[in-house]
Scaffold this active site. Structure first.
Site, PDB file in Angstrom:
ATOM      1  N   LYS A  43       0.824  -1.209   0.000  1.00 15.16           N
ATOM      2  CA  LYS A  43       0.000   0.000   0.000  1.00 15.16           C
ATOM      3  C   LYS A  43       0.865   1.268   0.000  1.00 15.16           C
ATOM      4  CE  LYS A  43      -3.978  -2.252   2.234  1.00 15.16           C
ATOM      5  NZ  LYS A  43      -4.963  -2.186   3.374  1.00 15.16           N
ATOM      6  N   TYR A  71     -12.162  -2.910  -4.024  1.00  9.90           N
ATOM      7  CA  TYR A  71     -12.793  -3.025  -2.713  1.00  9.90           C
ATOM      8  C   TYR A  71     -14.319  -3.059  -2.839  1.00  9.90           C
ATOM      9  CZ  TYR A  71      -8.480  -2.377   0.041  1.00  9.90           C
ATOM     10  OH  TYR A  71      -7.244  -2.529   0.645  1.00  9.90           O
ATOM     11  N   ASN A 131      -2.126   0.107   6.860  1.00 10.41           N
ATOM     12  CA  ASN A 131      -1.572  -1.133   7.404  1.00 10.41           C
ATOM     13  C   ASN A 131      -0.666  -1.871   6.415  1.00 10.41           C
ATOM     14  OD1 ASN A 131      -3.576  -2.021   5.725  1.00 10.41           O
ATOM     15  ND2 ASN A 131      -4.708  -3.170   7.280  1.00 10.41           N
ATOM     16  N   HIS A 187      -2.129  -5.456   1.496  1.00  9.74           N
ATOM     17  CA  HIS A 187      -3.383  -6.174   1.257  1.00  9.74           C
ATOM     18  C   HIS A 187      -3.040  -7.593   0.849  1.00  9.74           C
ATOM     19  CE1 HIS A 187      -7.169  -7.446  -0.595  1.00  9.74           C
ATOM     20  NE2 HIS A 187      -6.430  -7.879  -1.603  1.00  9.74           N
ATOM     21  N   GLU A 244      -9.180 -10.841  -8.090  1.00 10.09           N
ATOM     22  CA  GLU A 244      -8.316  -9.663  -7.954  1.00 10.09           C
ATOM     23  C   GLU A 244      -7.180  -9.697  -8.988  1.00 10.09           C
ATOM     24  OE1 GLU A 244      -9.265  -9.140  -3.181  1.00 10.09           O
ATOM     25  OE2 GLU A 244      -7.253  -9.789  -3.773  1.00 10.09           O
TER      26      GLU A 244
END
Ligand code: IDP
Ligand code: MG
Length: 135
Positions: A10, A50, A113, A116, A127
């Site tokens: 990320k 998402y 965080n 993913h 995905e």
């Protein structure tokens, strides 16, 4: 049997300069790297990735975060890759992540965080098809 999973490093982790540090953890566990690409995504693309979370309270700031800078998209492969990658990542909330996991070591908040990882082989394939449509 070999399984594939999908990882995003990320924007927080790219900004922190720990892309290599994160990739080395999958390799150290014997997992393979099948595809890697750095790119920046827009809000519409974040919505597709998402889709399951669009209605959640946390989604609008997550969308803002995921479009705030480049990310690294990675296809990781190996036996039980989906589960093993999520173990390497640790719990979503870094306060609950096991010691030595990526999120325990590097995440700064529940939102920012670092990584993913797909939650099932089926979502991994969906995905991968979204991010790497030409295989
Ligand atoms: P996961 O990434 O561990 O699978 P999900 O529940 O699928 O966690 O949530 C997707 C992402 O949304 C998380 O990785 C995190 O960036 C963000 N997120 C989830 N829950 C919260 C929250 O309660 N507050 C802020 N951000 C959240
Ligand atoms: Mg998830």
């Amino acid at each position: 049997m070999t399984e594939r999973t999908f990882v995003i490093i990320k924007p927080d982790a790219v900004r922190a300069g720990i892309v290599g540090e994160i990739l080395s953890r999958y390799e150290r566990e014997g997992l393979g790297l099948e595809a890697i690409e750095m790119r920046s995504i827009d809000g519409d693309f974040a919505d597709r990735h998402y889709a399951a979370h669009l209605e959640r309270d946390f989604y609008p700031p997550l969308r803002e975060f995921m479009t705030s800078g480049p990310v690294v998209a990675v296809v990781v492969s190996g036996p039980d890759a989906v589960r093993r990658v999520r173990t390497i990542h640790g719990a979503t909330d870094p306060a609950e992540a096991a010691p030595g996991t990526i999120r325990a070591d590097h995440a700064t908040s529940v939102r920012e965080n670092a990584v993913h990882g797909s939650d099932s082989p089926e979502s991994a394939e969906a995905e991968i098809a979204l991010w790497f449509p030409r295989g």
